[in-house]
Design a protein around this motif. Structure first.
Motif, short mmCIF file in Angstrom:
data_model
loop_
_atom_site.label_atom_id
_atom_site.label_comp_id
_atom_site.label_asym_id
_atom_site.label_seq_id
_atom_site.Cartn_x
_atom_site.Cartn_y
_atom_site.Cartn_z
N HIS A 271 0.88 -1.18 0.00
CA HIS A 271 0.00 0.00 0.00
C HIS A 271 0.91 1.22 0.00
O HIS A 271 1.64 1.45 0.97
CB HIS A 271 -0.90 -0.03 1.25
CG HIS A 271 -1.89 1.06 1.30
ND1 HIS A 271 -3.08 1.01 0.61
CD2 HIS A 271 -1.89 2.25 1.95
CE1 HIS A 271 -3.76 2.12 0.84
NE2 HIS A 271 -3.06 2.89 1.65
N GLY A 272 0.89 1.96 -1.08
CA GLY A 272 1.79 3.11 -1.17
C GLY A 272 3.19 2.70 -1.59
O GLY A 272 3.42 1.57 -2.02
N VAL A 273 4.13 3.63 -1.45
CA VAL A 273 5.50 3.39 -1.94
C VAL A 273 6.53 3.24 -0.82
O VAL A 273 7.71 3.08 -1.09
CB VAL A 273 5.95 4.52 -2.90
CG1 VAL A 273 5.09 4.52 -4.15
CG2 VAL A 273 5.94 5.87 -2.22
N ARG A 274 6.10 3.28 0.44
CA ARG A 274 7.04 3.23 1.56
C ARG A 274 7.08 1.86 2.27
O ARG A 274 7.52 1.77 3.40
CB ARG A 274 6.70 4.34 2.56
CG ARG A 274 6.99 5.72 2.00
CD ARG A 274 6.97 6.75 3.11
NE ARG A 274 7.55 8.00 2.66
CZ ARG A 274 6.87 8.94 2.02
NH1 ARG A 274 5.59 8.76 1.73
NH2 ARG A 274 7.46 10.06 1.66
N GLY A 275 6.60 0.83 1.59
CA GLY A 275 6.73 -0.51 2.16
C GLY A 275 5.59 -0.94 3.06
O GLY A 275 5.68 -2.00 3.67
N GLU A 276 4.53 -0.14 3.17
CA GLU A 276 3.39 -0.57 3.97
C GLU A 276 2.76 -1.79 3.30
O GLU A 276 2.62 -1.84 2.08
CB GLU A 276 2.37 0.56 4.10
CG GLU A 276 1.28 0.28 5.11
CD GLU A 276 0.39 1.48 5.36
OE1 GLU A 276 -0.04 1.64 6.51
OE2 GLU A 276 0.12 2.25 4.41
N LEU A 277 2.42 -2.79 4.09
CA LEU A 277 1.94 -4.07 3.58
C LEU A 277 0.44 -4.22 3.79
O LEU A 277 -0.10 -3.78 4.80
CB LEU A 277 2.68 -5.22 4.27
CG LEU A 277 4.20 -5.18 4.17
CD1 LEU A 277 4.81 -6.21 5.11
CD2 LEU A 277 4.63 -5.43 2.73
N ARG A 278 -0.20 -4.91 2.85
CA ARG A 278 -1.62 -5.26 2.99
C ARG A 278 -1.67 -6.71 3.45
O ARG A 278 -1.21 -7.62 2.76
CB ARG A 278 -2.36 -5.09 1.66
CG ARG A 278 -2.43 -3.64 1.24
CD ARG A 278 -3.22 -3.41 -0.04
NE ARG A 278 -2.74 -4.26 -1.11
CZ ARG A 278 -3.54 -4.97 -1.91
NH1 ARG A 278 -4.83 -4.93 -1.79
NH2 ARG A 278 -3.01 -5.72 -2.86
N LEU A 279 -2.22 -6.92 4.65
CA LEU A 279 -2.30 -8.25 5.25
C LEU A 279 -3.75 -8.71 5.25
O LEU A 279 -4.62 -8.02 5.81
CB LEU A 279 -1.74 -8.23 6.68
CG LEU A 279 -1.76 -9.56 7.41
CD1 LEU A 279 -0.64 -10.47 6.89
CD2 LEU A 279 -1.58 -9.35 8.91
N GLU A 280 -4.01 -9.84 4.61
CA GLU A 280 -5.34 -10.45 4.62
C GLU A 280 -5.47 -11.25 5.91
O GLU A 280 -4.76 -12.25 6.10
CB GLU A 280 -5.48 -11.37 3.41
CG GLU A 280 -6.75 -12.18 3.38
CD GLU A 280 -6.72 -13.20 2.25
OE1 GLU A 280 -7.62 -13.14 1.42
OE2 GLU A 280 -5.78 -14.02 2.21
N PRO A 281 -6.33 -10.84 6.84
CA PRO A 281 -6.40 -11.53 8.14
C PRO A 281 -7.05 -12.90 8.02
O PRO A 281 -8.01 -13.08 7.28
CB PRO A 281 -7.25 -10.59 9.00
CG PRO A 281 -8.02 -9.77 8.04
CD PRO A 281 -7.24 -9.70 6.77
#
Length: 171
Positions: free
Chosen positions: A15-25
């Protein structure tokens, strides 16, 4: 034996360009995962310190220490993150599904053994437990207070009072 590290979910992208991750719970909700400050790999040999986390729709957006670019985030795609069982705080009367699977289910009044709890279905209104008997026949019981009377994770048993008609000879 109870697992020490339980699955939190799978990284499905960035998510975005700074390494934020999308985690599917892989739990009741992304909200549940906000309580953790560290995620782990399956056996706990690698710890991922959580810098920040927030719920976005049905996903958890998480920033892990050392993951600061989209390229580093993309390299994490597909990884399954775990949390340590002892770090989790469950409300009274709530259990991890992995702890429920395999419980021996008995009638609360007659001590008749109905079988083993083999699956848990999320239906929205209430969960439904699948009980498999010795002949491999499956029965479904609603997880409501009138039916599920006692759950003993340590003793590996559950006591129920089934609704009439669930089991052929139920009263």
């Amino acid at each position: 034996m109870r697992k020490e590290y339980l699955e939190a979910g799978r990284i499905v992208g960035t998510h975005g360009v700074r390494g934020e991750l999308r985690l599917e719970p892989w739990c009741d909700s992304a909200q549940f995962l906000l309580q953790f400050s560290t995620f782990y790999n399956q056996d706990g040999t690698i710890a991922y310190s959580i810098q920040s986390s927030r719920v976005h729709k049905s996903l958890l957006l998480v920033t892990l220490e050392g993951v600061t670019s989209i390229e580093q985030g993309d390299a994490m795609r597909g990884k399954v993150l775990h949390f340590k069982r002892t770090d989790a705080k469950l409300p009274e009367g709530r259990y991890f599904i992995t702890d429920l699977i395999g419980l021996t289910v008995y009638d609360a009044d007659t001590d008749r053994c109905y079988g083993t709890l083999t699956d848990v279905y999320k239906t929205g209104a209430n969960d439904v437990y699948q009980i498999t008997d010795a002949d491999k026949k499956d029965y479904l019981i609603p997880v409501i207070d009138q039916v599920v009377l006692e759950t003993d994770i340590e003793g590996r048993t559950m006591r129920i009072r089934p609704i009439k008609g669930i089991f052929e000879d139920a009263d």
